[in-house]
Write a protein that holds these residues in place. Structure first.
Motif, PDB file in Angstrom:
ATOM      1  N   ALA A  13     -39.650  -1.334 -18.876  1.00 56.01           N
ATOM      2  CA  ALA A  13     -38.200  -1.174 -19.113  1.00 56.01           C
ATOM      3  C   ALA A  13     -37.443  -1.384 -17.823  1.00 56.01           C
ATOM      4  N   HIS A  14     -35.993  -1.655 -18.191  1.00 51.79           N
ATOM      5  CA  HIS A  14     -34.838  -1.613 -17.063  1.00 51.79           C
ATOM      6  C   HIS A  14     -34.715   0.120 -17.199  1.00 51.79           C
ATOM      7  N   ILE A  15     -34.288   0.591 -16.098  1.00 51.16           N
ATOM      8  CA  ILE A  15     -34.089   2.184 -16.147  1.00 51.16           C
ATOM      9  C   ILE A  15     -32.990   2.593 -17.322  1.00 51.16           C
ATOM     10  N   ASP A  16     -33.270   3.371 -17.931  1.00 50.10           N
ATOM     11  CA  ASP A  16     -32.295   4.183 -18.889  1.00 50.10           C
ATOM     12  C   ASP A  16     -32.375   3.445 -20.295  1.00 50.10           C
ATOM     13  N   HIS A  17     -33.121   2.409 -20.325  1.00 46.22           N
ATOM     14  CA  HIS A  17     -33.192   1.851 -21.582  1.00 46.22           C
ATOM     15  C   HIS A  17     -34.173   2.744 -22.532  1.00 46.22           C
ATOM     16  N   GLY A  18     -35.056   3.491 -22.128  1.00 47.97           N
ATOM     17  CA  GLY A  18     -35.447   4.537 -22.990  1.00 47.97           C
ATOM     18  C   GLY A  18     -36.896   4.717 -23.067  1.00 47.97           C
ATOM     19  N   LYS A  19     -37.517   4.227 -21.907  1.00 43.97           N
ATOM     20  CA  LYS A  19     -39.155   4.086 -21.785  1.00 43.97           C
ATOM     21  C   LYS A  19     -39.410   5.561 -22.197  1.00 43.97           C
ATOM     22  N   SER A  20     -39.125   6.630 -21.403  1.00 41.95           N
ATOM     23  CA  SER A  20     -39.629   7.983 -21.336  1.00 41.95           C
ATOM     24  C   SER A  20     -39.581   8.483 -22.943  1.00 41.95           C
ATOM     25  N   THR A  21     -38.094   8.335 -23.546  1.00 39.57           N
ATOM     26  CA  THR A  21     -37.947   8.679 -24.873  1.00 39.57           C
ATOM     27  C   THR A  21     -38.941   8.143 -25.749  1.00 39.57           C
ATOM     28  N   LEU A  22     -39.282   6.769 -25.730  1.00 36.45           N
ATOM     29  CA  LEU A  22     -40.231   6.168 -26.593  1.00 36.45           C
ATOM     30  C   LEU A  22     -41.553   6.950 -26.443  1.00 36.45           C
ATOM     31  N   GLU A  40     -39.504  17.790 -23.292  1.00 35.13           N
ATOM     32  CA  GLU A  40     -38.584  16.613 -23.010  1.00 35.13           C
ATOM     33  C   GLU A  40     -39.262  15.825 -22.108  1.00 35.13           C
ATOM     34  N   GLN A  41     -39.635  14.479 -22.413  1.00 31.67           N
ATOM     35  CA  GLN A  41     -40.125  13.573 -21.475  1.00 31.67           C
ATOM     36  C   GLN A  41     -41.496  14.033 -20.767  1.00 31.67           C
ATOM     37  N   LEU A  42     -42.313  14.341 -21.440  1.00 31.02           N
ATOM     38  CA  LEU A  42     -43.627  14.917 -20.927  1.00 31.02           C
ATOM     39  C   LEU A  42     -44.247  14.022 -19.959  1.00 31.02           C
ATOM     40  N   ILE A 132     -36.631  -3.412 -29.692  1.00 32.06           N
ATOM     41  CA  ILE A 132     -35.109  -3.301 -29.198  1.00 32.06           C
ATOM     42  C   ILE A 132     -34.863  -1.743 -29.470  1.00 32.06           C
ATOM     43  N   ASN A 133     -34.533  -1.206 -28.565  1.00 25.55           N
ATOM     44  CA  ASN A 133     -34.177   0.407 -28.719  1.00 25.55           C
ATOM     45  C   ASN A 133     -32.868   0.840 -28.781  1.00 25.55           C
ATOM     46  N   LYS A 134     -32.261   1.773 -29.152  1.00 26.10           N
ATOM     47  CA  LYS A 134     -30.875   2.360 -29.346  1.00 26.10           C
ATOM     48  C   LYS A 134     -30.257   1.629 -30.514  1.00 26.10           C
ATOM     49  N   ILE A 135     -30.684   1.372 -31.557  1.00 23.48           N
ATOM     50  CA  ILE A 135     -30.261   0.536 -32.658  1.00 23.48           C
ATOM     51  C   ILE A 135     -29.292   1.605 -33.191  1.00 23.48           C
ATOM     52  N   ASP A 136     -29.421   2.704 -32.888  1.00 17.29           N
ATOM     53  CA  ASP A 136     -28.485   3.815 -33.531  1.00 17.29           C
ATOM     54  C   ASP A 136     -26.999   3.505 -33.098  1.00 17.29           C
ATOM     55  N   LEU A 137     -26.855   3.046 -31.715  1.00 17.42           N
ATOM     56  CA  LEU A 137     -25.612   3.300 -31.173  1.00 17.42           C
ATOM     57  C   LEU A 137     -24.697   2.003 -31.583  1.00 17.42           C
ATOM     58  N   PRO A 138     -23.328   2.568 -31.927  1.00 15.20           N
ATOM     59  CA  PRO A 138     -22.596   1.491 -32.659  1.00 15.20           C
ATOM     60  C   PRO A 138     -22.211   0.419 -32.070  1.00 15.20           C
ATOM     61  N   ILE A 163     -35.784  -0.378 -32.708  1.00 18.30           N
ATOM     62  CA  ILE A 163     -36.095   1.188 -33.033  1.00 18.30           C
ATOM     63  C   ILE A 163     -34.952   2.105 -32.596  1.00 18.30           C
ATOM     64  N   SER A 164     -34.841   3.457 -32.812  1.00 17.40           N
ATOM     65  CA  SER A 164     -34.094   4.321 -32.010  1.00 17.40           C
ATOM     66  C   SER A 164     -35.218   5.539 -31.685  1.00 17.40           C
ATOM     67  N   ALA A 165     -35.363   5.391 -30.316  1.00 15.10           N
ATOM     68  CA  ALA A 165     -36.452   6.270 -29.903  1.00 15.10           C
ATOM     69  C   ALA A 165     -35.617   7.557 -29.880  1.00 15.10           C
ATOM     70  N   LYS A 166     -34.664   7.677 -29.682  1.00 13.44           N
ATOM     71  CA  LYS A 166     -33.878   8.984 -29.909  1.00 13.44           C
ATOM     72  C   LYS A 166     -34.211   9.737 -31.116  1.00 13.44           C
ATOM     73  N   ASN A 167     -33.898   9.020 -32.096  1.00  9.82           N
ATOM     74  CA  ASN A 167     -33.819   9.669 -33.359  1.00  9.82           C
ATOM     75  C   ASN A 167     -35.190   9.167 -34.084  1.00  9.82           C
TER      76      ASN A 167
HETATM   77  P1  GDP Z   1     -36.114   5.382 -19.141  1.00  9.95           P
HETATM   78  O1  GDP Z   1     -35.213   5.448 -17.680  1.00  9.95           O
HETATM   79  O2  GDP Z   1     -36.139   3.991 -19.473  1.00  9.95           O
HETATM   80  O3  GDP Z   1     -37.257   6.347 -19.148  1.00  9.95           O
HETATM   81  O4  GDP Z   1     -34.971   5.970 -20.190  1.00  9.95           O
HETATM   82  P2  GDP Z   1     -35.044   7.442 -20.877  1.00  9.95           P
HETATM   83  O5  GDP Z   1     -35.881   7.509 -22.028  1.00  9.95           O
HETATM   84  O6  GDP Z   1     -34.895   8.400 -19.795  1.00  9.95           O
HETATM   85  O7  GDP Z   1     -33.661   7.237 -21.586  1.00  9.95           O
HETATM   86  C1  GDP Z   1     -32.528   7.157 -21.132  1.00  9.95           C
HETATM   87  C2  GDP Z   1     -31.164   7.674 -21.734  1.00  9.95           C
HETATM   88  O8  GDP Z   1     -31.119   6.953 -22.873  1.00  9.95           O
HETATM   89  C3  GDP Z   1     -31.478   9.166 -22.254  1.00  9.95           C
HETATM   90  O9  GDP Z   1     -30.145   9.799 -22.218  1.00  9.95           O
HETATM   91  C4  GDP Z   1     -31.993   9.044 -23.394  1.00  9.95           C
HETATM   92  O10 GDP Z   1     -31.559  10.128 -24.452  1.00  9.95           O
HETATM   93  C5  GDP Z   1     -31.108   7.732 -24.195  1.00  9.95           C
HETATM   94  N1  GDP Z   1     -31.854   7.319 -25.315  1.00  9.95           N
HETATM   95  C6  GDP Z   1     -33.179   6.899 -25.095  1.00  9.95           C
HETATM   96  N2  GDP Z   1     -33.504   6.196 -26.507  1.00  9.95           N
HETATM   97  C7  GDP Z   1     -32.300   6.228 -27.234  1.00  9.95           C
HETATM   98  C8  GDP Z   1     -31.899   5.988 -28.521  1.00  9.95           C
HETATM   99  O11 GDP Z   1     -32.786   5.384 -29.124  1.00  9.95           O
HETATM  100  N3  GDP Z   1     -30.662   6.056 -28.749  1.00  9.95           N
HETATM  101  C9  GDP Z   1     -29.903   6.424 -28.066  1.00  9.95           C
HETATM  102  N4  GDP Z   1     -28.667   6.435 -28.755  1.00  9.95           N
HETATM  103  N5  GDP Z   1     -29.996   6.879 -26.766  1.00  9.95           N
HETATM  104  C10 GDP Z   1     -31.118   6.681 -26.241  1.00  9.95           C
END
Ligand code: GDP
Ligand code: MG
Length: 598
Positions: A13-22, A40-42, A132-138, A163-167
């Protein structure tokens, strides 16, 4: 476990797209980690990584997943570092997999590292599964992002899980996708052993632990193995997997991903990308793709307190146990005294090492400006690799100098294209190409000197695009240029730690900028200090630091002793990061000033 039930994959993933959260959600869903153990983010193990939200060290975890078809699969999830400094390590981790889950932020779309990671995955023939992640975002626009994936990358994204990795939404779809679409490993368990080394860590009791992917054959405890690139031989003492707890096993079978230890004392024997084979029943050739890792950026590290020189050596040695790509050797600077010339994969790597030395080993450092490696071709036909600008030979001895160039890809909303082109121009970039990603975004391709971008290019890019641009680059080789060494003189003396290599056409403005910057950074002293920039002994710029007229304590009118103490303390505080260069006190920031251009 039969090979057909094994799935080896990475998440890219690009940074912050949610790799670690997934990754966290996958560990939870497969109950690999009990809820209460779940941090968090083991996978991001180091504190620094957690703080910066980036993954530096690779890790591999074995999970069990019972699919909707009722069968249980073994997954090996291999984490990759998310930064351009570590491209080679990412590529070796991907080489340990058959598939990659490509996470794209539904609100951001494809970014520079998305594409860079996709290319690495394709180079390694991986099956790529878009998610496709973060679909919870408006602001999520999954359909737009799907179309981008299809148009720019050429992958079918019609069935990509939303998906929403967060939720924790639709994570199971990702796992089912992996079962259905990542190919099982294909190796022959009876062939001679070929295991790919993709990471290593140092353990104080057991020595170096190698993380490997068994491509052909198997590894058993007691086997004599050879690391083919380093030619080191060892007997396997233990092997196993991580779940993420360490689990010992008698063998690692074909297709599996795990660790082994063999009382290995030197991390230099365990190189990322190397192939392990069996000494008695050896493979005829190593797996392809191995490369030696060479530092891209060098800087001098000096203890502020010179009595800490040996402590600094110890700290560097300890860090190197876990980090084969960190290089260092002793060097002496007339200005800074005894220290070390250190080589790093990139600026992030450099920052991390410096920060760890200060935090974990409590040594305050002066770091000189980072430099790339220049190739100086001498008139006698030989070539010198220069990682410290002050060591460039006399101009009469030099035929020409070459510097490393990169091909950079910058993705940006189109309204910032003008600003980016201007920035690249100032950094001596050559325009190569520009393509539309969609109606609103472009991908700009430039060739740039690495020396111009190692320092503040990324910060400058962020500020001129309000953070909307993303950036990635790869080294493309050396090119000759009109380069020369610029010396800086303080009080008439050349300060070796402030020398830099500059392009002649940019030398005047840069010399002026550096003198002005130093004038601001170096505190006034009891005498006037001239600052001069010179090329081949010829002064090209000058600024003067006026002498200090009043004593700080003069303000105190004698009476208030506590105020006096405070002022003295403040002065002391300010001195912490100073180094006396001849008769002049120079603060840390001054050593970075040679890279400032405005
Ligand atoms: P990485 O850099 O790809 O490892 O990204 P992270 O997993 O660290 O996530 C980056 C940020 O996006 C964190 O603040 C997460 O909480 C947030 N995030 C990850 N997945 C989601 C999601 O599905 N929805 C929302 N709203 N935020 C998410
Ligand atoms: Mg991460």
């Amino acid at each position: 476990m039969e090979q057909k039930y094994i799935r080896n994959f990475s998440i890219i993933a690009h940074i912050d797209h949610g790799k670690s959260t997934l990754a966290d959600r996958i560990l939870e869903l497969t109950e690999t980690v009990e809820q209460r153990e779940m941090k968090e983010q083991l996978l991001d193990t180091m504190d620094l990584e957690r703080e910066r939200g980036i993954t530096i060290k690779l890790n591999a975890v074995q999970l069990q997943y019972t699919a909707l078809n009722g069968k249980t699969y073994i997954f090996h999830l291999i984490d990759t570092p998310g930064h351009v400094d570590f491209t080679y390590e990412v590529s070796r981790s991907l080489a340990a997999c058959e598939g990659a889950v490509l996470v794209v932020d539904a609100a951001q779309g494809i970014e520079a590292q998305t594409l860079a990671n996709v290319y690495l995955a394709l180079d390694n023939d991986l099956e790529i599964l878009p998610v496709i992640n973060k679909i919870d975002l408006p602001s999520a626009q999954p359909d737009v992002v799907k179309k981008e994936i299809e148009d720019v990358i050429g992958l079918d994204a019609s069935c990509a899980p939303l998906i929403s990795a967060k939720n924790g939404l639709h994570i199971r779809d990702v796992l089912e996708d992996i079962v259905a679409n990542v190919p099982a490993p294909k190796g022959d368990p009876n062939a001679p052993l070929q295991a790919l080394v993709f990471d290593s860590v140092y353990d104080a009791y057991r020595g170096v632990i190698a993380f490997v992917r068994v491509k052909e054959g198997r590894i058993r405890v007691g086997d004599k193995v050879r690391f083919m690139a380093s030619d080191a031989e060892y007997e396997v003492l233990e092997c196993g997997v991580r779940t993420p707890k360490e689990v010992k096993k008698d063998s690692l079978e074909c297709g599996e991903v795990g660790w082994l230890c063999a009382s290995i004392k030197s991390i230099q024997d365990v190189r990322v990308g190397d192939t392990i084979t069996n000494v008695e029943y050896p493979a005829s050739a190593p797996l392809h793709g191995y490369r030696e890792m060479n530092p891209m950026v060098y800087c001098g590290l000096y203890p502020i307190d010179s009595a800490k020189y040996n402590d600094l050596r110890d700290a560097l040695e300890k860090l190197q146990l876990n980090d084969a790509s960190l290089q260092f050797e002793a060097e002496t600077s007339q200005a800074l005294g005894f220290g070390f010339r250190c080589g790093f994969l990139g600026l992030l790597h450099m920052d991390v090492v410096q920060e760890r030395i200060e935090r974990e080993y409590h040594i305050d450092l002066i770091a000189t400006a980072p430099s790339v490696v220049y190739h100086a071709y001498l008139t006698d036909g030989s070539m010198l690799a220069i990682d410290n600008p002050s060591l460039l030979p006399d101009v009469q001895k030099i035929d020409h100098i070459e510097e490393p160039f990169v091909k950079a890809s910058i993705m940006t909303p189109k309204e910032y294209v003008g600003a980016i082109m201007e920035l690249c121009q100032r950094k001596r970039g050559n325009y190569t190409d520009m393509v539309y990603i969609d109606d609103t975004r472009m991908n700009l391709i430039y060739e740039l000197p690495l020396g111009e971008i190692v320092y503040d290019f990324f910060d400058k890019l962020k500020s001129c695009t309000k953070g909307y641009a993303s950036f990635d680059y790869e080294l493309i080789g050396y090119q000759p240029n009109k380069l020369a060494k610029m010396d800086i003189l303080l009080n008439g003396e050349v300060v070796d730690a402030l020398s830099s290599i500059v392009h002649r056409e940019f030398a005047y403005p840069r010399g002026r900028a550096i003198c002005e910057k130093l004038k601001k950074l170096i505190p006034k002293q009891q005498f006037e200090i001239p600052i001069q920039a010179a090329i081949n002994g010829k002064i090209i710029a000058r600024a003067d630091i006026k002498s200090l007229r009043k004593n700080v304590l003069a303000k105190c009118y004698g009476g208030d002793i506590s105020r006096k103490k405070k002022l003295l303390e403040k002065q002391k505080e300010g001195k912490k990061r100073m180094k006396a260069v001849g008769s002049v006190e120079v603060p840390q920031e001054a050593f970075m000033a040679v890279l400032s251009m405005d």
